[in-house]
Design a protein around this motif. Sequence first.
Motif, PDB file in Angstrom:
ATOM      1  N   PRO A  58      42.220   7.327  27.353  1.00 11.02           N
ATOM      2  CA  PRO A  58      42.045   5.908  27.665  1.00 11.02           C
ATOM      3  C   PRO A  58      42.812   4.972  26.727  1.00 11.02           C
ATOM      4  O   PRO A  58      42.881   3.771  26.999  1.00 11.02           O
ATOM      5  CB  PRO A  58      40.524   5.694  27.564  1.00 11.02           C
ATOM      6  CG  PRO A  58      39.987   6.869  26.842  1.00 11.02           C
ATOM      7  CD  PRO A  58      40.977   7.984  26.933  1.00 11.02           C
ATOM      8  N   ASP A  59      43.422   5.503  25.639  1.00 15.20           N
ATOM      9  CA  ASP A  59      44.262   4.632  24.815  1.00 15.20           C
ATOM     10  C   ASP A  59      45.401   4.054  25.653  1.00 15.20           C
ATOM     11  O   ASP A  59      45.843   2.932  25.442  1.00 15.20           O
ATOM     12  CB  ASP A  59      44.894   5.418  23.645  1.00 15.20           C
ATOM     13  CG  ASP A  59      43.889   5.669  22.529  1.00 15.20           C
ATOM     14  OD1 ASP A  59      42.790   5.084  22.589  1.00 15.20           O
ATOM     15  OD2 ASP A  59      44.201   6.461  21.617  1.00 15.20           O
ATOM     16  N   PRO A  62      43.471   1.182  28.801  1.00  9.30           N
ATOM     17  CA  PRO A  62      42.234   0.504  28.357  1.00  9.30           C
ATOM     18  C   PRO A  62      41.380   0.035  29.532  1.00  9.30           C
ATOM     19  O   PRO A  62      40.155  -0.079  29.408  1.00  9.30           O
ATOM     20  CB  PRO A  62      42.746  -0.692  27.555  1.00  9.30           C
ATOM     21  CG  PRO A  62      44.176  -0.401  27.252  1.00  9.30           C
ATOM     22  CD  PRO A  62      44.679   0.553  28.278  1.00  9.30           C
ATOM     23  N   ARG A  65      38.905   2.676  30.161  1.00 10.93           N
ATOM     24  CA  ARG A  65      37.861   2.721  29.122  1.00 10.93           C
ATOM     25  C   ARG A  65      36.814   1.644  29.398  1.00 10.93           C
ATOM     26  O   ARG A  65      35.609   1.895  29.347  1.00 10.93           O
ATOM     27  CB  ARG A  65      38.482   2.513  27.739  1.00 10.93           C
ATOM     28  CG  ARG A  65      37.414   2.424  26.643  1.00 10.93           C
ATOM     29  CD  ARG A  65      37.998   2.238  25.254  1.00 10.93           C
ATOM     30  NE  ARG A  65      38.606   3.473  24.779  1.00 10.93           N
ATOM     31  CZ  ARG A  65      39.814   3.559  24.231  1.00 10.93           C
ATOM     32  NH1 ARG A  65      40.560   2.477  24.091  1.00 10.93           N
ATOM     33  NH2 ARG A  65      40.276   4.718  23.811  1.00 10.93           N
ATOM     34  N   GLN A  66      37.304   0.442  29.710  1.00  6.61           N
ATOM     35  CA  GLN A  66      36.382  -0.677  29.960  1.00  6.61           C
ATOM     36  C   GLN A  66      35.501  -0.393  31.175  1.00  6.61           C
ATOM     37  O   GLN A  66      34.276  -0.550  31.124  1.00  6.61           O
ATOM     38  CB  GLN A  66      37.196  -1.960  30.194  1.00  6.61           C
ATOM     39  CG  GLN A  66      36.326  -3.193  30.409  1.00  6.61           C
ATOM     40  CD  GLN A  66      35.528  -3.536  29.164  1.00  6.61           C
ATOM     41  OE1 GLN A  66      36.091  -3.629  28.065  1.00  6.61           O
ATOM     42  NE2 GLN A  66      34.212  -3.692  29.298  1.00  6.61           N
ATOM     43  N   THR A  68      34.763   2.478  32.577  1.00 14.72           N
ATOM     44  CA  THR A  68      33.859   3.604  32.312  1.00 14.72           C
ATOM     45  C   THR A  68      32.646   3.130  31.534  1.00 14.72           C
ATOM     46  O   THR A  68      31.494   3.428  31.874  1.00 14.72           O
ATOM     47  CB  THR A  68      34.606   4.707  31.518  1.00 14.72           C
ATOM     48  OG1 THR A  68      35.688   5.185  32.303  1.00 14.72           O
ATOM     49  CG2 THR A  68      33.678   5.864  31.176  1.00 14.72           C
ATOM     50  N   SER A  69      32.914   2.360  30.495  1.00 17.17           N
ATOM     51  CA  SER A  69      31.822   1.854  29.664  1.00 17.17           C
ATOM     52  C   SER A  69      30.874   0.977  30.490  1.00 17.17           C
ATOM     53  O   SER A  69      29.646   1.086  30.379  1.00 17.17           O
ATOM     54  CB  SER A  69      32.445   1.085  28.485  1.00 17.17           C
ATOM     55  OG  SER A  69      31.513   0.246  27.909  1.00 17.17           O
TER      56      SER A  69
END
Length: 411
Positions: A58-59, A62, A65-66, A68-69
């Motif tokens: 996810p680097d 992003p 990542r967002q 998913t969170s």
Amino acid sequence: MAGRPADDVLADLEALTADDGDFAGGKVFGLVFHAGHDVEEVARKAHDRFVWHNALNPDVFPSLRQMTSDVVSSMAWLLSGRGEVDPAPVGFLTSGGTESILMAVKTARVRGGLAPGRGNVVLPASAHAAFSKGCDYFGLEERRVPVGDDWRADVDATADACDDDTVLVVGSAPQYPQGVIDPIPELAAIALDRDVNCHVDACMGGLVLPFMEGLDAEWDFRVPGVTTISADIHKYGYVPKGISVILHRDRASRSRQTFSTDNWLGGSYGSSGILGTKPGGPIAAGWAVFQYLGVSGYERLVAQAVRARQRMEAGVRAVPGLTVLGQPDATLLAISGDGSGTVDPFAVDAGLIERGWRLDRQGPPDSLHATLTPIQEATVDAFVADLRDVAASVAGAGAAADRSTNYAKTE
Ligand SMILES: *Cc1c(COP(=O)(O)O)cnc(C)c1O
């Protein structure tokens, strides 16, 4: 072989679907969860936009990542009575219910800390086949316990089946075959007493039970002793296949799920589940559909699906020779013979298939499983009418020769 024009290829692809189940028309009671055209459009557009993204790292993305969170936090909030449990549960997205369950089994084995060749999982006969797969993959003994007359887990028999090598006690909310909710507080108490994990399989119920009005059952993280819960977003979340969540009560438990190594020439490799490369499409679709529907959208759809189950249940119970097993709690039910032996459910199945209806043949006992979705509120009456006809036509004709069941197949 030379390549072919895209239009030709796509036309052939379309032709291949000719005999596929008509899920958008509400005739398939399982496999596809359809909530109508508008929801499908949102999911499809989000999925398309992220169809090439990879959640492996996810680097680089992003956005993933967002999302998913956000999706994991929404599920943690939902499965703890809308934020009643503090600190909030934590977890990971997976590719489906099976991966979530495999990770629950792996987590319990790590916590148990027993030597290879030891360790067992105690679970009702009704718990999903994915737990058997998990025991097979991770080298644990599978201890199936017969269910009670109401098809729910038998608490005393479960306690009796546990010993010092037990690493996991399992319950489902609801279980798949008859759609009833296991006595989770009692099962979790057994695990708590033994200081081992208790997994609640809410693959079906995770996005149904929290939105049901007047449900009288305790099954989520508010129950002491529940350590992990699985919930499938690609079922009643109405998101395309490839997304489920596994939640843990705390970070220590979650850390038992992950794997990391740097013992190769490619550097640090950390992963949360079975997959390495992970599709971005289902994550984006999950995020988008959650935003689009919100709590009120899911409440509306759950009410529709529950009404569909109630109508189908009442209809089936009124068909001579057939009945519904147990007292379904949510949106699943099983149709079986009524004990008189006049109507064979598998003979009925053959007639239903001729009329375009698809159910899942299961057993024991021989029965037809239905998963009800919101759009089927509009088709259950037609189904029941056909069921009545078909049942009358096979009544007294004996059993069908084909006794096979077909939840899942390798080819
Ligand atoms: C669907 C289901 C599973 C397995 O999920 P998959 O997404 O098919 O891998 C596990 N448990 C229950 C209760 C289910 O309904």
